[in-house]
Design an enzyme around this catalytic site. Structure first.
Site, PDB file in Angstrom:
ATOM      1  N   ASP A  18       0.816  -0.982   0.062  1.00 12.76           N
ATOM      2  CA  ASP A  18      -0.052   0.046  -0.029  1.00 12.76           C
ATOM      3  C   ASP A  18       0.856   1.301   0.072  1.00 12.76           C
ATOM      4  O   ASP A  18       0.526   2.136   0.591  1.00 12.76           O
ATOM      5  CB  ASP A  18      -0.819  -0.155   1.202  1.00 12.76           C
ATOM      6  N   GLU A 198     -10.865  -0.695  -4.813  1.00 15.04           N
ATOM      7  CA  GLU A 198     -10.149  -0.076  -3.671  1.00 15.04           C
ATOM      8  C   GLU A 198      -8.757   0.773  -4.037  1.00 15.04           C
ATOM      9  O   GLU A 198      -8.633   0.871  -5.132  1.00 15.04           O
ATOM     10  CB  GLU A 198      -9.860  -0.973  -2.612  1.00 15.04           C
ATOM     11  N   HIS A 262      -2.558  -1.581  -5.633  1.00 15.31           N
ATOM     12  CA  HIS A 262      -2.532  -0.070  -4.897  1.00 15.31           C
ATOM     13  C   HIS A 262      -1.864   1.010  -5.759  1.00 15.31           C
ATOM     14  O   HIS A 262      -0.725   1.577  -5.334  1.00 15.31           O
ATOM     15  CB  HIS A 262      -1.778  -0.208  -3.753  1.00 15.31           C
ATOM     16  N   ARG A 296       4.268  -8.119  -0.064  1.00 13.96           N
ATOM     17  CA  ARG A 296       4.246  -7.476  -1.162  1.00 13.96           C
ATOM     18  C   ARG A 296       5.176  -6.151  -0.828  1.00 13.96           C
ATOM     19  O   ARG A 296       5.194  -5.515   0.028  1.00 13.96           O
ATOM     20  CB  ARG A 296       2.723  -6.861  -0.986  1.00 13.96           C
TER      21      ARG A 296
END
Length: 319
Positions: A18, A198, A262, A296
């Site tokens: 993120d 998102e 993201h 990630r």
């Protein structure tokens, strides 16, 4: 327009999902992201993108530091508005069954110092989106003098499905008008694992306002989508927006980078080259729930442009 994944470069920063990179007028890049422990908001800064990898970090907010958000701090975003720094993040009281995020809400903290790694951060409370369901991935942007908020929110139920919303902001931490749904998961690639839209992020270029976003669950097949509207359009009118029917960035068989998501944007040191900021994995065999897997990593690559002024996301691993 290419939209798949190629050979993997080195990630900029490992185990930082993120990611958000903000270049300020002071010439510094400011970086924040989810940390694997989900227990704090962490900031770092550097004069170059590469310098962020080795820059000293400061934890500016920790779980239990204030308000009703003691645990599970995720997806922080750093923004500068009205002469102060703001970090938006999602938090919840405790980890949910099956790893879901049904109790997360958005919160804001503020710092009036010139350098957000110095000075004190003030808890501004929950950002009330007008709907008491799970929400996260908040961001703000200014267009034609109006500050807007963007976020992802469950539309009801506990299945993890989420839509994208926009609203005018009265202040950087207070919604100033009725939220409007801009996008919901409707295509197959938006519903892999879970039906989710998102992580919206705004880029203004070539007479358009673009919103990149993540689609699907957090596993190896997460992908990116794109919305766009004319710069003179009413951004609060869903009819102003066009949505890509295909992912603008995704993984495929035989690729070494997986689950790009993201979406974020910043600008290179030359002041003009737009950079795509995103997270991705380097393997597909994930141990346990992908939502809680720490692997990630943050990647950055140049964004290219088509002749018609549309962004070409290319291949996540190829500049």
């Amino acid at each position: 327009m290419e939209n798949d994944v190629g050979d993997i470069p080195e990630p900029l920063i490992e185990q930082r999902a993120d990611p958000c990179i903000y270049r300020h007028t002071d010439g510094y890049y400011y970086f924040t992201a989810s940390v694997p422990q989900y227990d704090r908001v962490e900031l770092r800064r550097a004069k170059t993108i590469e310098g962020l990898a080795s820059a000293q970090t400061r934890s500016v907010w920790r779980k239990g530091a204030g308000g009703p958000c003691p645990e599970l701090i995720r997806a922080p975003e750093i923004h500068f508005s009205g002469g102060a720094w703001y970090v938006y993040f999602a938090a919840a009281p405790s980890r949910e069954p099956r790893g879901r995020l049904s109790r997360h809400r958005i919160y804001a903290i503020r710092n009036a110092s010139a350098n957000p790694l110095a000075g004190e951060w003030e808890f501004m409370g929950q950002v009330d989106t007008g709907n008491d369901t799970s929400c996260l991935d908040a961001a703000t942007f200014t267009h034609k003098g109006q500050l807007y908020g963007l976020w992802a929110q469950q539309h009801g139920g506990a299945d993890g499905s989420a839509n994208l919303y926009i609203a005018p902001m009265a202040t950087p931490w207070q919604v100033g008008g009725a939220p409007v749904m801009l996008s919901r998961p409707e295509f197959d690639w938006e519903c892999r694992g879970l039906p989710v839209n998102e992580a919206p992020s705004v880029l203004k270029k070539h007479g358009r306002v673009f919103i990149g976003y993540s689609a699907g669950a957090t596993g190896h097949d997460q992908a990116m989508g794109l919305l766009w509207a004319g710069e003179d359009a009413d951004l609060l009118d869903p009819a102003s927006w066009t949505k890509s029917r295909e992912p603008v960035l995704q993984a495929g068989d035989g690729h070494a980078t997986h689950g790009p998501g993201h979406t974020g944007f910043t600008v290179a040191e030359d002041g003009s080259t737009v950079l795509l900021v995103y997270h991705a994995r380097t393997y597909t065999e994930i141990d346990g729930d992908p939502l809680w897997n720490p692997d990630r990593h943050t990647f950055v690559k140049p964004l290219r442009w088509c002749d018609d002024g549309m962004p070409d996301f290319g291949r996540p691993a190829v500049a």
